[in-house]
Design an enzyme around this catalytic site. Structure first.
Site, mmCIF file in Angstrom:
data_model
loop_
_atom_site.group_PDB
_atom_site.id
_atom_site.type_symbol
_atom_site.label_atom_id
_atom_site.label_comp_id
_atom_site.label_asym_id
_atom_site.label_seq_id
_atom_site.Cartn_x
_atom_site.Cartn_y
_atom_site.Cartn_z
ATOM 1 N N LYS A 52 0.844 -1.207 0.000
ATOM 2 C CA LYS A 52 0.000 0.000 0.000
ATOM 3 C C LYS A 52 0.880 1.258 0.000
ATOM 4 C CE LYS A 52 -3.777 -2.510 2.179
ATOM 5 N NZ LYS A 52 -4.483 -2.915 3.407
ATOM 6 N N GLN A 96 -4.211 -1.399 9.701
ATOM 7 C CA GLN A 96 -4.145 -2.758 9.150
ATOM 8 C C GLN A 96 -4.651 -3.778 10.170
ATOM 9 O OE1 GLN A 96 -3.222 -3.459 5.900
ATOM 10 N NE2 GLN A 96 -3.890 -5.538 6.336
ATOM 11 N N ASP A 119 -10.872 3.002 4.451
ATOM 12 C CA ASP A 119 -11.240 1.584 4.375
ATOM 13 C C ASP A 119 -12.758 1.409 4.354
ATOM 14 O OD1 ASP A 119 -9.158 -0.203 4.045
ATOM 15 O OD2 ASP A 119 -8.527 -0.076 6.144
#
Ligand code: NAP
Length: 304
Positions: A52, A96, A119
């Protein structure tokens, strides 16, 4: 022959568009920024986060990789999120998952400013998505829609069956398909006669987390199959169950000692009209959509 939906190529096209958007924002003196929070030393998470961060660098997005130790407390994480919520150079906050067991994941995800929730996990964004209002949608389901859309696969009026109802994949995928005017059925572990339902699918989305779970007899011939699953196979017995006689896979397995299979049995793809392979299908879209969400968040926050 079924059509293979090339997720890597679609992801590359999206990234080109995102890079273009980043250049357009630079004219306004804005550089989108993503904070990536990686707790502890989970090998798979490290790989995901590094790709990412690399994608940010490739597209001209600023990124800040923050790596609290495994021992970090919920309070310390909440303080970190609060700081990121207030930083003007940060448009997107990525935490994460999974987090260590002692950290309250829900409390943290709820603490992220919804405007920076790239997200799309915050209940506010889940609600906005359901209400059909502009929202930052979860990246993997958003990627599923992009694959279908950019491959010219009709969704309107089609029967889409989503197997899996997680907040991260199944539910938002179903909602996004509904917004595309598909007729949507959501299945889960308590669904009766699952094969009976999946055989009705024009578009079958598998987000289950069980290797090769969708077998040929569960598929309507000609259906589009979107396989979200990522399952690692490490033993010869597992390998043979899905890939016996597949020379290309055999070479990968011999070299690396493992390979991955989706939630759909490879034999089921043979019946499809079109399908996403694993790897190289839905996977690459997740990062591309994260980049797209970061730029979108940067624009929305500044009302550009
Ligand atoms: P999850 O949270 O574990 O959810 C799995 C869902 O599958 C649940 O809703 C569960 O039903 C359902 N399920 C389990 N066993 C079933 C059965 N026997 N019959 C019918 N439904 C069943 O998993 P997830 O986070 O949604 O992830 C799903 C898969 O996608 C995993 O393989 C994951 O690795 C993969 N994934 C890929 C990406 C990507 O970038 N490509 C991103 C995220 C996830 P219940 O709700 O009834 O328990």
């Amino acid at each position: 022959m079924p059509k293979v939906l090339d997720g890597a190529a679609i992801a590359a096209a999206i990234k080109l568009e995102v890079a273009e958007d980043v250049r357009a924002l630079a004219v306004h003196g804005v550089r989108p920024g993503l904070a990536a929070v990686l707790v502890g030393n989970v090998a798979a998470s490290e790989i995901y986060v590094r790709s990412k961060v690399q994608a940010c660098a490739d597209l001209g997005i600023y990124s800040d990789l923050i790596t609290p130790p495994e021992s970090v407390s919920t309070d310390e994480m909440l303080a970190l999120v609060d700081k990121l919520n207030h930083r003007n150079d940060i448009d997107g906050i990525l935490i994460q998952l999974p987090l260590p067991k002692h950290v309250d994941t829900k409390a943290l995800l709820d603490a992220v400013d919804p405007a920076k929730d790239v997200d799309g996990f915050h209940p506010m964004n889940a609600g906005r998505l359901q209400a059909g209002r502009p929202a930052l949608a979860p990246c993997t389901p958003a990627g599923v829609i992009e694959i279908l859309r950019r491959s010219g696969i009709a969704m309107s009026g089609q029967h889409a069956v989503v197997v899996g109802r997680s907040d991260i994949v199944g539910k938002p995928a179903a909602m996004l398909l509904l917004h595309q005017n598909a007729t949507v059925t959501i299945c889960h572990s308590k669904t009766r006669d699952l094969g009976e339902v999946t055989r009705q699918a024009d578009i079958l989305v598998a987000a289950i987390g069980r290797p090769g779970f969708i077998t040929p007899e569960m598929v309507k011939p000609g259906a589009t199959i979107i396989d979200v699953g990522i399952n690692r196979l490490t033993t010869r017995e597992e390998f043979d169950r899905y890939f016996a006689g597949d020379a290309k896979r055999e070479a990968i397995f011999s070299k690396r000692g493992s390979t991955i299979v989706g939630d759909v049995h490879p034999k089921a793809f043979e019946l499809a009209g079109a399908y996403t392979p694993v790897p190289g299908g839905v996977g690459p879209l997740t990062i591309a959509m994260l980049m797209a969400n970061t730029v979108r968040a940067a624009r929305m926050r500044r009302e550009l």
